[in-house]
Design a protein around this motif. Structure first.
Motif, mmCIF file in Angstrom:
data_model
loop_
_atom_site.group_PDB
_atom_site.id
_atom_site.type_symbol
_atom_site.label_atom_id
_atom_site.label_comp_id
_atom_site.label_asym_id
_atom_site.label_seq_id
_atom_site.Cartn_x
_atom_site.Cartn_y
_atom_site.Cartn_z
ATOM 1 N N SER A 66 23.560 -41.541 5.707
ATOM 2 C CA SER A 66 24.836 -41.316 4.821
ATOM 3 C C SER A 66 24.538 -41.929 3.568
ATOM 4 O O SER A 66 24.779 -41.367 2.471
ATOM 5 C CB SER A 66 26.081 -41.643 5.455
ATOM 6 N N VAL A 67 23.970 -43.293 3.609
ATOM 7 C CA VAL A 67 23.682 -43.897 2.451
ATOM 8 C C VAL A 67 22.454 -43.250 1.524
ATOM 9 O O VAL A 67 22.529 -43.178 0.406
ATOM 10 C CB VAL A 67 23.367 -45.438 2.668
ATOM 11 N N ALA A 68 21.484 -42.811 2.390
ATOM 12 C CA ALA A 68 20.546 -42.112 1.807
ATOM 13 C C ALA A 68 20.892 -40.795 1.053
ATOM 14 O O ALA A 68 20.431 -40.412 -0.144
ATOM 15 C CB ALA A 68 19.486 -41.693 2.830
ATOM 16 N N ALA A 231 24.735 -31.261 -1.974
ATOM 17 C CA ALA A 231 23.464 -31.605 -1.781
ATOM 18 C C ALA A 231 23.407 -32.833 -0.818
ATOM 19 O O ALA A 231 22.485 -32.805 0.111
ATOM 20 C CB ALA A 231 22.882 -32.160 -3.230
ATOM 21 N N ALA A 232 24.290 -33.912 -0.888
ATOM 22 C CA ALA A 232 24.196 -34.777 0.211
ATOM 23 C C ALA A 232 24.607 -34.239 1.617
ATOM 24 O O ALA A 232 23.799 -34.881 2.466
ATOM 25 C CB ALA A 232 25.483 -35.820 -0.153
ATOM 26 N N ILE A 233 25.383 -33.241 1.538
ATOM 27 C CA ILE A 233 25.545 -32.589 2.923
ATOM 28 C C ILE A 233 24.489 -31.991 3.410
ATOM 29 O O ILE A 233 23.954 -32.037 4.924
ATOM 30 C CB ILE A 233 26.870 -31.736 3.094
ATOM 31 N N LEU A 234 23.875 -31.281 2.541
ATOM 32 C CA LEU A 234 22.685 -30.486 3.258
ATOM 33 C C LEU A 234 21.545 -31.428 3.397
ATOM 34 O O LEU A 234 20.711 -31.132 4.373
ATOM 35 C CB LEU A 234 22.087 -29.525 1.895
ATOM 36 N N ALA A 235 21.405 -32.453 2.746
ATOM 37 C CA ALA A 235 20.304 -33.563 3.054
ATOM 38 C C ALA A 235 20.771 -34.058 4.570
ATOM 39 O O ALA A 235 19.665 -34.494 5.244
ATOM 40 C CB ALA A 235 20.208 -34.515 2.256
ATOM 41 N N LEU A 236 21.786 -34.317 4.574
ATOM 42 C CA LEU A 236 22.322 -34.902 5.916
ATOM 43 C C LEU A 236 22.326 -33.794 7.104
ATOM 44 O O LEU A 236 21.885 -34.309 8.394
ATOM 45 C CB LEU A 236 23.795 -35.327 5.958
ATOM 46 N N ALA A 237 22.314 -32.917 6.782
ATOM 47 C CA ALA A 237 22.228 -31.629 7.768
ATOM 48 C C ALA A 237 20.367 -31.625 8.465
ATOM 49 O O ALA A 237 20.165 -31.218 9.554
ATOM 50 C CB ALA A 237 22.240 -30.372 7.325
ATOM 51 N N ILE A 238 19.550 -32.250 7.699
ATOM 52 C CA ILE A 238 18.248 -32.262 8.204
ATOM 53 C C ILE A 238 18.156 -32.996 9.310
ATOM 54 O O ILE A 238 17.271 -32.568 10.391
ATOM 55 C CB ILE A 238 17.269 -32.890 7.305
#
Length: 283
Positions: A66-68, A231-238
């Motif tokens: 989440s920080v990332a 964008a943060a949520i899409l990154a977390l979804a990885i």
């Protein structure tokens, strides 16, 4: 998963949960809140104080992903708004996140295992030898598990491109005791259920929505903030089942879609209007 396991048999460490059952859901909420707060211009001192408290809460959830993701969102915000301060904030967030990860095991509140917990943990340790309790070590159990699940999911998607049908991946499969074909990553889960084409369509939908928000950011600071949050949520979804927390699907996707729809009506294709569309008073 409010527990962070360092490998000690005498205690475990507690993570911030707040009103959710999971520290991950709390961390997602705080990331979105921090990025959306950019759109609030009034009472900046109060907003700054709340942002500090929210970021502190994010650190105590101890969700490194989440920080990332917050860093990713801030970088996108800097890009779409052409501002330097979000980039500086991203660097600061990354540095503080790494520093906190190093000290968390020394300052976190502790809890104690039950006998049943210890028996289970010892069994898990025998199944996964060599796991590290160091938060930034690639062999740390959580990081290693995310990576292995991502690789397994990609392998499943490529070698079974037709998919297994809805309910064969993620939390749904876990709750119904169905063999888990893919887990953790939303991208691999959706492809495992709907097939490779379905997974690619879901990725295309997410990216199209992100691009639309980025374009709308030229006219609206709220669109820029929402683009950063999305964008943060899409990154977390990885690496995690982010839409397994229903509020993310209900709120983030709904807000993004609504804003894009409003922007499309206010600035139809071919329009050269650079300001908000006039609103008729009607009669």
């Amino acid at each position: 998963n409010f527990v962070y396991n360092t490998g000690s048999e005498s205690h475990f460490l507690r993570r911030l949960v707040s009103v959710f059952l999971s520290p991950l859901a709390t961390s997602y909420m705080l990331v979105v809140a921090l990025l959306l707060s950019v759109a609030l211009n009034g009472r900046r001192r109060l907003l700054a104080a709340l942002a500090v408290v929210s970021f502190a809460g994010l650190l105590w959830t101890f969700s490194r992903a989440s920080v990332a993701a917050l860093v990713v969102g801030l970088c996108l915000l800097a890009l779409v708004r052409r501002r330097v301060w979000p980039l500086a904030a991203a660097v600061a967030a990354a540095a503080i996140g790494v520093g906190f990860a190093h000290v968390f095991t020394s300052i976190a509140p502790e809890g104690h295992w039950t006998k049943a917990d210890l028996a289970y943990q010892r069994k898990r340790a025998r199944q996964h030898p060599g796991a590290s309790g160091q938060p930034l070590n690639l062999n740390e159990s959580s990081l290693h598990s995310h990576w292995e699940n991502l690789k397994h999911g990609l392998h499943t998607d490529v070698h079974h491109p037709q998919g297994y049908g809805v309910g064969n991946a993620g939390q749904t499969a876990s709750r119904t005791n169905v063999p888990l074909e893919a887990g953790e990553s939303n991208y691999t889960e959706i492809a495992a259920e709907t097939g490779l084409v379905g997974g690619l369509l879901w990725i295309a939908w997410g990216l199209a929505l992100l691009v639309a928000l980025a374009l709308a950011a030229r006219f609206s600071v709220f669109a820029a903030a929402l683009a950063a949050a999305f964008a943060a949520i899409l990154a977390l979804a990885i690496q995690t089942d982010v839409i397994g927390d229903p509020w993310v699907a209900y709120c983030v996707w709904a807000l993004a879609g609504a804003l894009v729809a409003v922007r499309t009506r206010a600035f139809p294709e071919g329009s050269r209007t650079s300001g908000p569309a006039a609103v008729s008073s009607g009669s």
